[in-house]
Design an enzyme around this catalytic site. Structure first.
Site, PDB file in Angstrom:
ATOM      1  N   HIS A 173      -2.707  -8.575   3.167  1.00 33.02           N
ATOM      2  CA  HIS A 173      -2.416  -8.534   1.731  1.00 33.02           C
ATOM      3  C   HIS A 173      -0.957  -8.929   1.522  1.00 33.02           C
ATOM      4  O   HIS A 173      -0.047  -8.293   2.059  1.00 33.02           O
ATOM      5  CB  HIS A 173      -2.686  -7.144   1.167  1.00 33.02           C
ATOM      6  CG  HIS A 173      -4.143  -6.814   1.068  1.00 33.02           C
ATOM      7  ND1 HIS A 173      -4.636  -5.550   1.254  1.00 33.02           N
ATOM      8  CD2 HIS A 173      -5.216  -7.609   0.810  1.00 33.02           C
ATOM      9  CE1 HIS A 173      -5.947  -5.566   1.097  1.00 33.02           C
ATOM     10  NE2 HIS A 173      -6.327  -6.805   0.834  1.00 33.02           N
ATOM     11  N   GLU A 176       2.191  -6.569   0.464  1.00 37.64           N
ATOM     12  CA  GLU A 176       2.468  -5.368   1.249  1.00 37.64           C
ATOM     13  C   GLU A 176       3.509  -5.670   2.330  1.00 37.64           C
ATOM     14  O   GLU A 176       3.236  -5.660   3.528  1.00 37.64           O
ATOM     15  CB  GLU A 176       1.156  -4.826   1.830  1.00 37.64           C
ATOM     16  CG  GLU A 176       0.187  -4.413   0.726  1.00 37.64           C
ATOM     17  CD  GLU A 176      -1.207  -4.056   1.222  1.00 37.64           C
ATOM     18  OE1 GLU A 176      -1.405  -3.926   2.450  1.00 37.64           O
ATOM     19  OE2 GLU A 176      -2.117  -3.898   0.385  1.00 37.64           O
ATOM     20  N   HIS A 305      -1.367  -1.621   6.478  1.00 36.03           N
ATOM     21  CA  HIS A 305      -1.384  -1.897   5.044  1.00 36.03           C
ATOM     22  C   HIS A 305      -0.418  -0.955   4.331  1.00 36.03           C
ATOM     23  O   HIS A 305       0.171  -0.059   4.926  1.00 36.03           O
ATOM     24  CB  HIS A 305      -2.792  -1.683   4.475  1.00 36.03           C
ATOM     25  CG  HIS A 305      -3.781  -2.738   4.847  1.00 36.03           C
ATOM     26  ND1 HIS A 305      -4.297  -3.628   3.934  1.00 36.03           N
ATOM     27  CD2 HIS A 305      -4.351  -3.047   6.030  1.00 36.03           C
ATOM     28  CE1 HIS A 305      -5.160  -4.438   4.543  1.00 36.03           C
ATOM     29  NE2 HIS A 305      -5.200  -4.101   5.819  1.00 36.03           N
ATOM     30  N   GLU A 381      -2.538   3.026   6.350  1.00 34.06           N
ATOM     31  CA  GLU A 381      -1.834   2.844   5.082  1.00 34.06           C
ATOM     32  C   GLU A 381      -0.471   3.526   5.213  1.00 34.06           C
ATOM     33  O   GLU A 381      -0.384   4.737   5.387  1.00 34.06           O
ATOM     34  CB  GLU A 381      -2.631   3.454   3.931  1.00 34.06           C
ATOM     35  CG  GLU A 381      -3.990   2.810   3.703  1.00 34.06           C
ATOM     36  CD  GLU A 381      -3.922   1.500   2.952  1.00 34.06           C
ATOM     37  OE1 GLU A 381      -2.792   1.074   2.594  1.00 34.06           O
ATOM     38  OE2 GLU A 381      -4.981   0.890   2.718  1.00 34.06           O
TER      39      GLU A 381
END
Length: 422
Positions: A173, A176, A305, A381
């Site tokens: 992504h 990020e 992420h 994350e």
């Protein structure tokens, strides 16, 4: 004539640089709101706000009893707040001026590679090349090229034959930035740290790292739009603002593809999963690279992420279906969380992503587990829990790297105890 040609070339470069600088979106006085959704009525109303007010949702919208962050420009803030109050949706402003926060992390293009600032793609790749040239136990390859032709680079660290491998990937992504910053921090520690435990882990295990899965999107976030998430392939659709670009590549893997997720069917939304699975050249090349190794060689697959401080396990497509060795993976994830906690007190929550967040399908970790049979896979994350979110200040990069490295040490030890590497 040669002098004239040189002057023309220099002028062209200057014009291009100026054009790029002018193209870069600014977010002066843009606010980031956190809205608290308590019930289905509020959820339905919240989902529709973007249809008549220009806002930028920062998350997929799942269920109620949770909060969501939204970026809103100054000309739409009053109307946005009026709508939230009309539906009794509580909210707070967590970032008053997004551009001011971004300016705090502005990078110096002449700075050396470090982990106290966010760097552009060229700086990251130059550092990777330098490491590859300096260490003969690194096997460095370009596994393919992005839609716009940029290389996707890999580094394989192997000091001993017969080792099993841990696979790490970052920045699928684009927005990020903490992802590739953390992945390169880990790689730097594996290569250059004098930490005895880390060096043991580099002797006993191979490490395969792809720090930048989405180079086109990443460059776009630096040069044009900081909020960009997807890759940059034109997807064949358009809306009132023009052609629509990109696929959310972490929704495009062929494992329960399109089974769940918000916004996955809207080609102009941030989470569009594509018309079919496996349409994006970047993830096809990533899959081919993973598949190029012997079966049972890669025993752990970790995708990095932002944000929320989670260790998300398979599966994403369901909140009632779990992998056969889910309890084992939970114990390994717990070890990561315990190791990461000791550094700065950052708490990581762990469990199946469909259970902790909301069902969403087509992610890399689920493909790695469900198709490639890698026995431990997860999405990590990173920081934080929503104070800065995707815009984590650069002065936290090193702390994130430290806590994640400590978490990794604990994870590998526990995974070995659980027989993952047998």
């Amino acid at each position: 004539m040669k002098v004239l040609a040189l002057l023309v070339a220099l002028l062209s470069l200057l014009v291009l640089a100026t054009a790029r600088k002018q193209m870069a979106a600014r977010y002066d006085n843009f606010k980031v709101y956190k809205a608290f959704i308590n019930d289905n009525e509020q959820l339905d109303a919240f989902k529709k706000i973007h249809q008549y007010i220009h806002i930028h949702m920062l998350h997929d919208i799942g269920g109620f009893n949770r909060s969501y962050e939204v970026v809103v420009g100054p000309e739409h803030q009053h109307r946005f707040e009026v709508n939230l109050r009309f539906f009794d949706i509580e909210f707070e402003i967590i970032i008053e001026d997004l551009q001011a926060l971004l300016d705090e992390s502005a990078y110096d293009p002449d700075a050396e590679m470090d982990w106290v600032t966010y760097h552009p793609l060229d700086k990251i790749y130059d550092w990777v090349d330098e490491q590859c040239a300096a260490h003969d136990y690194l096997d460095c390859k370009v596994i393919g090229h992005s839609y716009e032709g940029r290389p996707i680079k890999s580094i394989r660290l192997s000091k001993r034959e017969g080792n099993k491998a841990i696979f790490i990937e970052g920045n699928i992504h684009a927005m990020e930035w903490i992802s590739s910053a953390t992945v390169t921090y880990i790689l730097n520690q594996l290569i250059n740290s004098n930490d005895a435990e880390l060096q043991r882990l580099t002797e006993e295990y191979d490490w395969i790292v792809v720090p930048m899965v989405n180079p086109d999107g990443f460059v776009y976030t630096h040069e044009v739009e900081r909020l960009w998430r997807k890759n940059r392939r034109p997807n064949g659709y358009s809306n009132s603002s023009g052609p629509c670009y990109g696929i959310d590549m972490n929704r495009n893997f062929d494992f329960h593809w399109s089974g769940a997720g918000w916004g996955i069917e809207d080609p102009c939304d941030h989470w569009f999963n594509g018309e079919q699975p496996n349409t994006e050249i970047e993830i096809l090349q990533l899959q081919d690279f993973v598949s190029s190794f012997d079966e049972d060689y890669i025993r752990a697959y970790m995708a990095f992420h932002a944000y929320g401080q989670y260790i998300l396990l398979p599966y994403g497509h369901s909140n009632t279906e779990f992998p056969p060795n889910y309890d084992q993976m939970m114990r390994i994830a717990a070890a990561f969380a315990e190791g990461a906690l000791d550094s700065f007190g950052s708490e990581f929550t762990y469990g199946a992503s469909g259970l902790l967040n909301y069902p969403v399908s087509g992610a890399a970790k689920d493909w790695a587990y469900g198709v490639k049979n890698i026995p431990f896979t997860c999405t990590v994350e990173l920081r934080d829990k929503g104070t800065f979110g995707f815009f984590l200040p650069a002065n936290q990069i090193t702390e994130v790297g430290v806590e994640v490295t400590e978490g990794l040490k604990s994870l590998i030890v526990k995974a070995a105890e659980e027989g993952i590497f047998d």
